[in-house]
Scaffold this active site. Structure first.
Site, PDB file in Angstrom:
ATOM      1  N   ARG A 122       0.828  -1.206   0.000  1.00 25.36           N
ATOM      2  CA  ARG A 122       0.000   0.000   0.000  1.00 25.36           C
ATOM      3  C   ARG A 122       0.865   1.260   0.000  1.00 25.36           C
ATOM      4  O   ARG A 122       0.430   2.294  -0.519  1.00 25.36           O
ATOM      5  CB  ARG A 122      -0.957   0.000   1.196  1.00 25.36           C
ATOM      6  CG  ARG A 122      -2.203  -0.815   0.929  1.00 25.36           C
ATOM      7  CD  ARG A 122      -3.118  -0.795   2.123  1.00 25.36           C
ATOM      8  NE  ARG A 122      -4.455  -1.274   1.781  1.00 25.36           N
ATOM      9  CZ  ARG A 122      -5.327  -1.721   2.678  1.00 25.36           C
ATOM     10  NH1 ARG A 122      -5.008  -1.756   3.952  1.00 25.36           N
ATOM     11  NH2 ARG A 122      -6.526  -2.122   2.307  1.00 25.36           N
ATOM     12  N   LYS A 172     -12.876  -9.238   8.916  1.00 29.43           N
ATOM     13  CA  LYS A 172     -13.850  -8.153   9.143  1.00 29.43           C
ATOM     14  C   LYS A 172     -15.245  -8.688   8.792  1.00 29.43           C
ATOM     15  O   LYS A 172     -15.869  -8.255   7.811  1.00 29.43           O
ATOM     16  CB  LYS A 172     -13.483  -6.931   8.307  1.00 29.43           C
ATOM     17  CG  LYS A 172     -12.183  -6.280   8.774  1.00 29.43           C
ATOM     18  CD  LYS A 172     -11.793  -5.094   7.920  1.00 29.43           C
ATOM     19  CE  LYS A 172     -10.442  -4.555   8.335  1.00 29.43           C
ATOM     20  NZ  LYS A 172      -9.893  -3.586   7.378  1.00 29.43           N
ATOM     21  N   GLY A 224      -6.053  -5.189   1.758  1.00 26.03           N
ATOM     22  CA  GLY A 224      -4.695  -5.014   2.266  1.00 26.03           C
ATOM     23  C   GLY A 224      -4.049  -6.350   2.575  1.00 26.03           C
ATOM     24  O   GLY A 224      -2.956  -6.664   2.097  1.00 26.03           O
ATOM     25  N   GLY A 232     -12.656  -4.031   1.605  1.00 27.15           N
ATOM     26  CA  GLY A 232     -14.008  -3.532   1.849  1.00 27.15           C
ATOM     27  C   GLY A 232     -14.390  -2.482   0.816  1.00 27.15           C
ATOM     28  O   GLY A 232     -15.526  -2.456   0.315  1.00 27.15           O
TER      29      GLY A 232
HETATM   30  N1  LIG Z   1     -10.547 -18.147  10.524  1.00 26.06           N
HETATM   31  C1  LIG Z   1     -10.011 -16.984  10.847  1.00 26.06           C
HETATM   32  N2  LIG Z   1     -10.022 -16.544  12.116  1.00 26.06           N
HETATM   33  C2  LIG Z   1      -9.453 -15.372  12.447  1.00 26.06           C
HETATM   34  N3  LIG Z   1      -8.861 -14.529  11.565  1.00 26.06           N
HETATM   35  C3  LIG Z   1      -8.830 -14.928  10.281  1.00 26.06           C
HETATM   36  C4  LIG Z   1      -9.405 -16.148   9.858  1.00 26.06           C
HETATM   37  N4  LIG Z   1      -9.200 -16.259   8.523  1.00 26.06           N
HETATM   38  C5  LIG Z   1      -8.539 -15.153   8.139  1.00 26.06           C
HETATM   39  N5  LIG Z   1      -8.294 -14.349   9.182  1.00 26.06           N
HETATM   40  C6  LIG Z   1      -7.545 -13.063   9.194  1.00 26.06           C
HETATM   41  O1  LIG Z   1      -8.185 -12.124   8.364  1.00 26.06           O
HETATM   42  C7  LIG Z   1      -7.266 -11.043   8.179  1.00 26.06           C
HETATM   43  C8  LIG Z   1      -7.607 -10.257   6.944  1.00 26.06           C
HETATM   44  O2  LIG Z   1      -8.979  -9.874   6.951  1.00 26.06           O
HETATM   45  P1  LIG Z   1      -9.575  -8.567   6.238  1.00 26.06           P
HETATM   46  O3  LIG Z   1     -11.054  -8.742   6.238  1.00 26.06           O
HETATM   47  O4  LIG Z   1      -9.013  -7.349   6.891  1.00 26.06           O
HETATM   48  O5  LIG Z   1      -9.013  -8.684   4.744  1.00 26.06           O
HETATM   49  P2  LIG Z   1      -8.317  -7.609   3.807  1.00 26.06           P
HETATM   50  O6  LIG Z   1      -7.835  -8.313   2.619  1.00 26.06           O
HETATM   51  O7  LIG Z   1      -7.247  -6.861   4.580  1.00 26.06           O
HETATM   52  O8  LIG Z   1      -9.454  -6.619   3.437  1.00 26.06           O
HETATM   53  P3  LIG Z   1      -9.604  -5.057   3.833  1.00 26.06           P
HETATM   54  O9  LIG Z   1      -8.716  -4.335   2.889  1.00 26.06           O
HETATM   55  O10 LIG Z   1     -11.057  -4.779   3.683  1.00 26.06           O
HETATM   56  O11 LIG Z   1      -9.140  -4.936   5.267  1.00 26.06           O
HETATM   57  C9  LIG Z   1      -5.898 -11.697   8.147  1.00 26.06           C
HETATM   58  O12 LIG Z   1      -5.047 -11.000   9.017  1.00 26.06           O
HETATM   59  C10 LIG Z   1      -6.151 -13.151   8.605  1.00 26.06           C
HETATM   60  O13 LIG Z   1      -5.249 -13.592   9.581  1.00 26.06           O
HETATM   61  O1  LIG Z   2      -7.614  -2.171   5.449  1.00 26.00           O
HETATM   62  C1  LIG Z   2      -8.566  -1.588   4.932  1.00 26.00           C
HETATM   63  O2  LIG Z   2      -9.519  -2.201   4.402  1.00 26.00           O
HETATM   64  C2  LIG Z   2      -8.566  -0.078   4.891  1.00 26.00           C
HETATM   65  O3  LIG Z   2      -7.330   0.446   5.239  1.00 26.00           O
HETATM   66  C3  LIG Z   2      -9.677   0.471   5.767  1.00 26.00           C
HETATM   67  O4  LIG Z   2      -9.468   0.105   7.104  1.00 26.00           O
HETATM   68  P1  LIG Z   2     -10.729  -0.075   8.090  1.00 26.00           P
HETATM   69  O5  LIG Z   2     -11.476  -1.304   7.649  1.00 26.00           O
HETATM   70  O6  LIG Z   2     -10.119  -0.192   9.460  1.00 26.00           O
HETATM   71  O7  LIG Z   2     -11.570   1.162   7.938  1.00 26.00           O
END
Ligand SMILES: Nc1ncnc2c1ncn2[C@@H]1O[C@H](COP(=O)(O)OP(=O)(O)OP(=O)(O)O)[C@@H](O)[C@H]1O
Ligand SMILES: O=C(O)[C@H](O)COP(=O)(O)O
Length: 395
Positions: A34, A199, A352, A376
């Protein structure tokens, strides 16, 4: 939407909202994707003689300073990538920020401390956010929105401040929209969406809309357990959104009605604790022991997901299938990444951690159609929602 080419930035203070929310291990950045994605806009503005003031968040501190979420390591990495020093302000709108901005010459770059150390940044109260946005706006003459990963947040630095200064979209936002509009217009079918991550409450919401768009929805990551629980299964100590069980049951019902296929894992890697060295084993998805937590989809699920992705023409993937940061729980994420690499479909990976996972597991970024910095954000964009951070840049 105006772009940075429409702004006369020479000699002006330009506030750039970037998404520098990178994964950290202590103060070590484990994936700088990022930050790299934010460089073109910052560099271009600096080369055009702007005094660039970058604002960003890191993680979810609870509206107060917390050194674990400091952007200081990010300032250092940004400086390395830009090949010029980045001044770091130890607050966002206070004495340090004002002094740092005042010290900038044309072409210099500063980064303000984590904007979420201020509770007003994420406040639901328009007035409170507005006052904080005034303080941010007082640091600059112009505003550039470039934090694509955060455009779905109605936060002061993303939304309110844009309305207070002449503004434009940065190069990253423009590039992201260029690709993602392809997924809102003519989508080649079958269209498969893979959802995972942690999330859960945020992302369960998008399924509502996906039921009218995708042909197949594959569920992995932390989201799995709310689905399994909705089907009456034991999920042990896994992540669970108890208040979403009815919603999920409704999704499963509507999916059947609309001919959308939900693909749930058939096996799970279940561990005694959230730790790499915890005792863990593969169990059937309907046999998770009550004292264990699911931290990855199992190998049979990896095969099943690969099979369900093989004939897709379009795939959007957000959210790791498991806790890929720990080697014993990285298999599911690796299997899905490999399936996308092997596929002829137009593949988009968003988020991310999802993008970081693909890179840290050693996949070649070029093997994917697009790697988006927003998880998201891209999901909500694909829903056709008005995103506050984009809305504010219009007009
Ligand atoms: N079964 C699980 N239990 C707990 N955490 C999990 C599980 N599966 C995946 N994860 C965690 O989910 C995290 C990523 O989730 P997230 O929803 O933030 O995805 P993202 O790709 O970063 O999307 P965004 O950009 O919206 O944050 C990782 O750090 C991973 O360890
Ligand atoms: O990791 C992400 O999806 C963005 O940086 C937004 O972060 P947030 O879900 O904590 O608002």
């Amino acid at each position: 939407m105006k772009t940075i080419d429409d702004l006369d930035v020479a000699g002006k203070r330009v506030l750039v909202r970037a998404d520098l929310n990178v994964p950290l291990d202590g103060t070590a950045i484990t994936d700088d994707g990022r930050i790299r994605a934010s460089v073109p806009t910052i560099r271009t503005l600096a080369e055009r003689g702007a005094r660039v003031v970058v604002t960003a968040h890191l993680g979810r501190p609870k509206g107060e300073p917390n050194s674990a979420y400091s952007l200081a390591p990010v300032a250092a990495r940004l400086g390395e990538l830009l090949g010029r020093p980045v001044a770091f302000a130890t607050d966002t709108v206070g004495d340090s920020a004002r002094a740092t901005v005042a010290s900038l010459g044309d072409g210099d770059v500063a980064l303000l401390e984590n904007v979420r150390f201020n509770a007003a940044e994420t406040s639901k109260d328009d007035e409170e956010r507005g006052l904080f946005a005034d303080a941010l706006a007082s640091l600059a003459d112009l505003y550039v929105g470039d934090g694509f990963g955060a455009v779905h947040r109605k936060h002061a630095s993303v939304y309110d401040v844009a309305r207070k200064l002449p503004h434009a979209a940065g190069l990253l936002i423009a590039a992201e929209l260029d690709v993602l509009t392809r997924l809102t217009e003519k989508v080649e079918r079958p269209y498969a969406v893979v959802l995972g991550g942690s999330k859960v409450s945020d992302k369960l919401g998008v399924i509502d809309n996906l039921l009218g768009k995708a042909d197949r929805i594959l569920i992995g990551g932390g989201m799995v357990f709310t689905f399994l629980a909705a089907q009456g299964r034991e999920v042990g100590t896994s992540l669970l959104e108890k208040d979403q069980l009815d919603t999920v049951r409704e999704y499963l019902r509507r999916a059947e009605e609309n001919g959308v296929e939900f693909v749930l894992p058939v096996d799970i890697v279940a561990a005694t604790a959230f730790a790499a060295d915890a005792d863990h084993s593969v169990v059937a998805a309907d046999a998770i022991p009550a004292d264990r937590m699911g931290l990855d989809i199992g190998p049979d699920s990896g095969d099943l997901f690969a099979e369900k992705l093989a004939d897709a023409r379009t795939v959007f993937w957000n959210g790791p299938m498991g806790v890929f940061e720990m080697a014993p729980y990285a298999g599911g994420t690796r299997a899905v990444a490999q399936a996308l690499v092997d596929s002829d479909a137009f593949t988009v990976v968003g988020g991310g951690d999802s993008a970081a996972a693909v890179r840290t597991l050693g996949f070649d970024e070029n093997a994917f159609g697009h790697i988006s910095t927003g998880g998201g954000a891209s999901l909500e964009y694909l829903e056709g929602k008005t995103l506050p951070g984009l809305d504010a840049l219009e007009g």
